[in-house]
Design an enzyme around this catalytic site. Structure first.
Site, PDB file in Angstrom:
ATOM      1  CB  CYS A   1      -0.920  -0.026   1.223  1.00 30.30           C
ATOM      2  SG  CYS A   1      -1.792   1.515   1.546  1.00 30.30           S
TER       3      CYS A   1
ATOM      4  CB  CYS B   1       0.206   1.983   4.071  1.00 27.37           C
ATOM      5  SG  CYS B   1      -1.463   1.343   3.872  1.00 27.37           S
TER       6      CYS B   1
END
Length: 298
Positions: A65, A68
């Site tokens: 991600c 993230c």
């Protein structure tokens, strides 16, 4: 949302928890005490139980991600600056899908705040650092009287904060007996920060000290001799407070309020309220006098 849903699984994996859980001082995987890596096995202890003492911020992330990787370092840094007010619980959703399902996360990163064993707020996506700070500040303000860790961190931060030079100036003036200069310094603070309760309380104190230094002991006799003398009543009340007889002062002014009207009554009421502010709001003498004042006025 019942966060104890993973408890049975956690207990069944107790041995795995011993191997994967952060150590008692809070360190985990090389991260600091403010950051812990959480698994399904350690969720109950690291999130639910910990949230009874301090705010726990759960960061649902994954290695693939991109957002993230932008958000997680911000959260880790802010957690490290929090003095223990909150802890960051990092959850790899690929390795721990049941936790992501528990929170109903539709995307990552998803960040969930846990306090007292239950979710209290959340956001999704990589917010900019200023917005994350605002989110955390709002939560910590709301929780400061509810979680011991938040309260302790706030107290520690206050103790470590450098002294405000504006207050130092005012306090030094008061210590040398220059109450007019002290009052002027507090008034300057309030001009910039009208809601500063510390400055308000201190200003009331130094104004009283300035009056107390000029008190005429005969004011009590003059007020007793002429109950209609409003100025004497206020001076007598000041003398009584300065000499440790606040109840007598309160009773004197309330009696004068009952006898007067219009501008004189307003002066007496304002003076009495100012004397109240010299004491703790929980002082039973003040509480009684406030009730008596309300009765006198209405």
């Amino acid at each position: 949302m019942d966060l104890t849903a993973l408890k049975q699984r956690a207990e069944a994996q107790a041995q795995a928890a011993k191997q994967g859980k952060a150590t008692q001082d809070g360190t985990a995987g090389g991260t600091g005490a403010a950051v812990v890596d959480v698994t399904e096995a350690t969720f109950q202890a690291e999130v639910v139980e910990r949230s009874m003492q301090q705010l726990v911020v759960v960061d649902l992330w994954a290695d693939w991600c991109g957002p993230c990787k932008q958000l997680s370092p911000v959260l880790e840094r802010l957690a490290g600056e929090s003095n223990g007010a909150w802890v960051l619980a990092k959850v790899d959703v690929d390795a721990n899908p049941r936790i992501a399902q528990l929170f109903g996360a539709q995307s990552i990163p998803t960040v969930v705040a846990i306090a007292g064993g239950q979710p209290v707020d959340a956001f999704a996506g990589a917010l900019p650092e200023p917005q994350v700070r605002q989110w955390l500040d709002r939560l910590l303000t709301a929780l400061k009287d509810k979680l011991p860790g938040v309260q302790a961190a706030a107290q520690q931060a206050a103790e470590q904060a450098p002294p405000d030079p504006r207050f130092t100036e005012a306090e030094e003036a008061a210590q040398r007996g220059d109450f007019d200069a002290a009052a002027a310094a507090y008034e300057r603070i309030l001009a910039d920060e009208p809601a500063n309760e510390q400055a308000k309380a201190a200003l009331t104190q130094v104004k009283f000290l300035a009056r107390a230094g000029k008190l005429d002991p005969s004011a009590v006799q003059r007020a007793d001799a002429d109950p209609a003398d409003v100025a004497a009543a206020m001076q007598a009340a000041d003398f009584e407070v300065a000499n440790g007889r606040p109840e007598a002062a309160f009773d004197r002014l309330i009696a004068a309020i009952r006898r007067t009207a219009g501008e004189d009554r307003d002066k007496l009421r304002a003076h009495l309220v100012e004397l109240f502010e010299l004491f703790d709001t929980a002082d039973p003498r003040v509480a009684k006098a406030r009730r008596d004042l309300a009765s006198a006025l209405y």
